[in-house]
Design an enzyme around this catalytic site. Sequence first.
Site, short mmCIF file in Angstrom:
data_model
loop_
_atom_site.label_atom_id
_atom_site.label_comp_id
_atom_site.label_asym_id
_atom_site.label_seq_id
_atom_site.Cartn_x
_atom_site.Cartn_y
_atom_site.Cartn_z
N THR A 35 0.88 -1.17 0.00
CA THR A 35 0.00 0.00 0.00
C THR A 35 0.92 1.22 0.00
OG1 THR A 35 0.01 0.26 2.41
CG2 THR A 35 -1.64 -1.27 1.47
N THR A 133 -1.61 -3.13 19.13
CA THR A 133 -1.31 -1.80 19.65
C THR A 133 -1.93 -1.56 21.03
OG1 THR A 133 -1.88 0.53 19.26
CG2 THR A 133 -3.31 -1.06 18.25
N ASP A 134 -1.38 -0.62 21.76
CA ASP A 134 -1.97 -0.22 23.05
C ASP A 134 -3.27 0.55 22.87
OD1 ASP A 134 -0.91 2.17 22.05
OD2 ASP A 134 0.24 2.67 23.84
N GLU A 135 -3.52 1.01 21.63
CA GLU A 135 -4.70 1.85 21.41
C GLU A 135 -6.01 1.09 21.59
OE1 GLU A 135 -4.36 4.65 18.18
OE2 GLU A 135 -2.18 4.50 18.19
N TYR A 159 -9.38 2.97 13.60
CA TYR A 159 -8.13 2.18 13.61
C TYR A 159 -8.09 1.25 14.82
CZ TYR A 159 -3.27 1.05 14.73
OH TYR A 159 -2.13 0.39 15.10
N LYS A 163 -8.23 -2.89 15.08
CA LYS A 163 -7.16 -3.70 15.69
C LYS A 163 -7.73 -4.53 16.85
CE LYS A 163 -3.31 -3.86 14.94
NZ LYS A 163 -2.49 -4.68 14.00
N LYS A 198 3.23 10.21 10.33
CA LYS A 198 3.15 10.09 11.79
C LYS A 198 3.93 11.23 12.44
CE LYS A 198 0.98 6.09 11.30
NZ LYS A 198 1.52 4.77 11.34
N LEU A 199 3.61 11.52 13.71
CA LEU A 199 4.08 12.76 14.34
C LEU A 199 5.60 13.00 14.21
CD1 LEU A 199 3.35 15.25 16.11
CD2 LEU A 199 4.01 13.87 18.08
N GLY A 293 -12.14 12.92 18.44
CA GLY A 293 -12.08 11.75 19.33
C GLY A 293 -10.67 11.44 19.82
P1 NAD Z 1 2.86 0.59 8.43
O1 NAD Z 1 1.60 1.26 8.02
O2 NAD Z 1 4.14 1.33 8.34
O3 NAD Z 1 3.06 -0.76 7.59
C1 NAD Z 1 2.01 -1.64 7.32
C2 NAD Z 1 2.46 -2.56 6.21
O4 NAD Z 1 1.39 -3.49 5.95
C3 NAD Z 1 2.73 -1.85 4.88
O5 NAD Z 1 3.93 -2.32 4.32
C4 NAD Z 1 1.54 -2.21 4.01
O6 NAD Z 1 1.86 -2.26 2.61
C5 NAD Z 1 1.19 -3.59 4.55
N1 NAD Z 1 -0.21 -3.95 4.31
C6 NAD Z 1 -1.31 -3.19 4.51
N2 NAD Z 1 -2.42 -3.88 4.19
C7 NAD Z 1 -2.01 -5.11 3.81
C8 NAD Z 1 -2.68 -6.29 3.39
N3 NAD Z 1 -4.03 -6.32 3.28
N4 NAD Z 1 -1.96 -7.38 3.08
C9 NAD Z 1 -0.59 -7.35 3.16
N5 NAD Z 1 0.09 -6.27 3.54
C10 NAD Z 1 -0.61 -5.16 3.87
O7 NAD Z 1 2.59 0.08 9.91
P2 NAD Z 1 3.61 -0.11 11.11
O8 NAD Z 1 3.72 1.15 11.86
O9 NAD Z 1 4.82 -0.78 10.60
O10 NAD Z 1 2.78 -1.13 12.02
C11 NAD Z 1 2.93 -2.54 11.88
C12 NAD Z 1 2.01 -3.22 12.86
O11 NAD Z 1 2.33 -2.80 14.17
C13 NAD Z 1 0.53 -2.86 12.64
O12 NAD Z 1 -0.22 -4.02 12.85
C14 NAD Z 1 0.26 -1.83 13.72
O13 NAD Z 1 -1.10 -1.87 14.12
C15 NAD Z 1 1.18 -2.30 14.82
N6 NAD Z 1 1.65 -1.26 15.74
C16 NAD Z 1 2.21 -0.10 15.27
C17 NAD Z 1 2.69 0.85 16.17
C18 NAD Z 1 3.36 2.11 15.69
O14 NAD Z 1 3.67 2.97 16.51
N7 NAD Z 1 3.62 2.27 14.40
C19 NAD Z 1 2.59 0.62 17.55
C20 NAD Z 1 2.00 -0.58 18.00
C21 NAD Z 1 1.54 -1.51 17.09
P1 TYD Z 2 0.57 9.50 15.47
O1 TYD Z 2 2.03 9.54 15.17
O2 TYD Z 2 -0.40 9.66 14.34
O3 TYD Z 2 0.29 8.16 16.29
P2 TYD Z 2 -1.05 7.72 17.11
O4 TYD Z 2 -2.19 8.55 16.69
O5 TYD Z 2 -1.18 6.29 16.68
O6 TYD Z 2 -0.70 7.87 18.56
O7 TYD Z 2 0.26 10.64 16.52
C1 TYD Z 2 0.96 10.70 17.75
C2 TYD Z 2 0.36 11.84 18.53
O8 TYD Z 2 0.68 13.06 17.86
C3 TYD Z 2 -1.15 11.78 18.61
O9 TYD Z 2 -1.56 12.25 19.90
C4 TYD Z 2 -1.62 12.75 17.54
C5 TYD Z 2 -0.51 13.78 17.52
N1 TYD Z 2 -0.26 14.42 16.20
C6 TYD Z 2 -0.19 15.81 16.12
O10 TYD Z 2 -0.34 16.53 17.13
N2 TYD Z 2 0.04 16.37 14.89
C7 TYD Z 2 0.18 15.63 13.76
O11 TYD Z 2 0.36 16.21 12.65
C8 TYD Z 2 0.12 14.20 13.87
C9 TYD Z 2 0.28 13.33 12.65
C10 TYD Z 2 -0.10 13.64 15.11
#
Ligand code: NAD
Ligand code: TYD
Length: 357
Positions: A35, A133-135, A159, A163, A198-199, A293
């Site tokens: 994606t 995720t913790d969310e 989201y 999850k 992401k932030l 939210g």
């Molecule tokens: P990301 O969005 O960077 O990567 C997701 C990957 O999944 C991408 O490479 C995308 O192409 C692939 N993908 C999406 N839909 C797909 C499908 N239907 N089939 C196969 N591949 C698909 O996400 P991330 O930040 O690397 O997160 C990875 C996992 O960790 C997720 O499950 C997320 O919920 C979890 N997670 C993320 C965080 C965080 O801070 N990023 C924290 C806790 C848990």
């Molecule tokens: P994000 O990185 O999107 O992770 P998550 O929503 O999964 O926690 O956001 C981290 C925090 O930063 C969240 O409280 C939302 C905030 N945020 C901003 O304040 N500005 C931004 O432009 C973004 C993307 C996030």
Amino acid sequence: MTILVTGGAGFIGSNFILDWAADSDEVVVNVDKLTYAGNLKNLSSLGGDCRHVFVKGDIGNVELMSTLLSQHKPRAILNFAAESHVDRSIHGPADFIETNVVGTFGLLESTRAYWSALPDAEKIAFRFLHVSTDEVYGSLEKDDAAFREDSRYAPNSPYSASKAASDHLVRAYHHTYGLPVLTTNCSNNYGPFHFPEKLIPLCILNALSGKDLPIYGDGQQIRDWLYVKDHCAAIRRVLECGVLGETYNIGGWNEKTNLEVVKALCGVLDELKPLAGARSYAHQITFVRDRPGHDRRYAIDANKIATELGWTPKETFEAGLRKTVQWYLEHQEWVNEVSTGAYRVWMNAHYKVESRS
Ligand code: NAD
Ligand code: TYD
């Protein structure tokens, strides 16, 4: 031996594969739909390494996944694949339901069929590790105790709800069919290859290009930040010795407000790439309309994984953030590539709608 990783071209999945390859000779089959968030350039340092087999595909495609499972016979599946960005889930939840809920269901079905037919010894050794995720636990008030594994699920965004649904399906496949599952619920990650929606990566890149650093609402929302390599190490640990059917919370013991995080990264940039006239990047901080939210606080109690599996985070936030900023400064080509196309369209649409109040 072989493991199968889904979503291995994303942020955490690619870090996991790179760390795995640095440590082990075991082949990794990486199934990723590619994606907007999937980027094979994250894995380019592996070159033509035959221990990494990439397959473009959807976790929900039962026919494809079943073929891959019987072809590669993995001893474990690690499910990273997901739609992962809260703001995108607010703008358009459908993809989140499709991948995180229906896709995980499809993957569980393919896995169940494969696992059921394994010889006994392989069946016992097999693992399905679901990365979550913790969310899913919802939002904490300032003085609430941190999330534990037995905290009530109370997801608030499309989201986190998707999850949470996937976690429940994984749990049900263990309870009903005996599938040997493990689930991890981790706090916010940061580090190399983090997609700049992401932030932290967004603010690093906006700072460097002289743009606003958009802080939602009052910036006092709290997240518990963990360096991505620590998350990957925790997942390896859970895979190695987690108890079947158990869930493990993973966190950094590192709660920070969003404003603190952005000010800290401005401080690192001020040092590594000073602006003319000794101005701080912090002058680019701009408060914008809050996320609908918006969860106020996440915090993980990571005692269970520490006491039962001996995992604790290695990186301090200060050192991890410095490494991260340094990484973005040194990887301009990667940045340029992800900053084009679909990403740019999203940025223009989202930050126009969410403009300053
Ligand atoms: P990301 O969005 O960077 O990567 C997701 C990957 O999944 C991408 O490479 C995308 O192409 C692939 N993908 C999406 N839909 C797909 C499908 N239907 N089939 C196969 N591949 C698909 O996400 P991330 O930040 O690397 O997160 C990875 C996992 O960790 C997720 O499950 C997320 O919920 C979890 N997670 C993320 C965080 C965080 O801070 N990023 C924290 C806790 C848990
Ligand atoms: P994000 O990185 O999107 O992770 P998550 O929503 O999964 O926690 O956001 C981290 C925090 O930063 C969240 O409280 C939302 C905030 N945020 C901003 O304040 N500005 C931004 O432009 C973004 C993307 C996030």
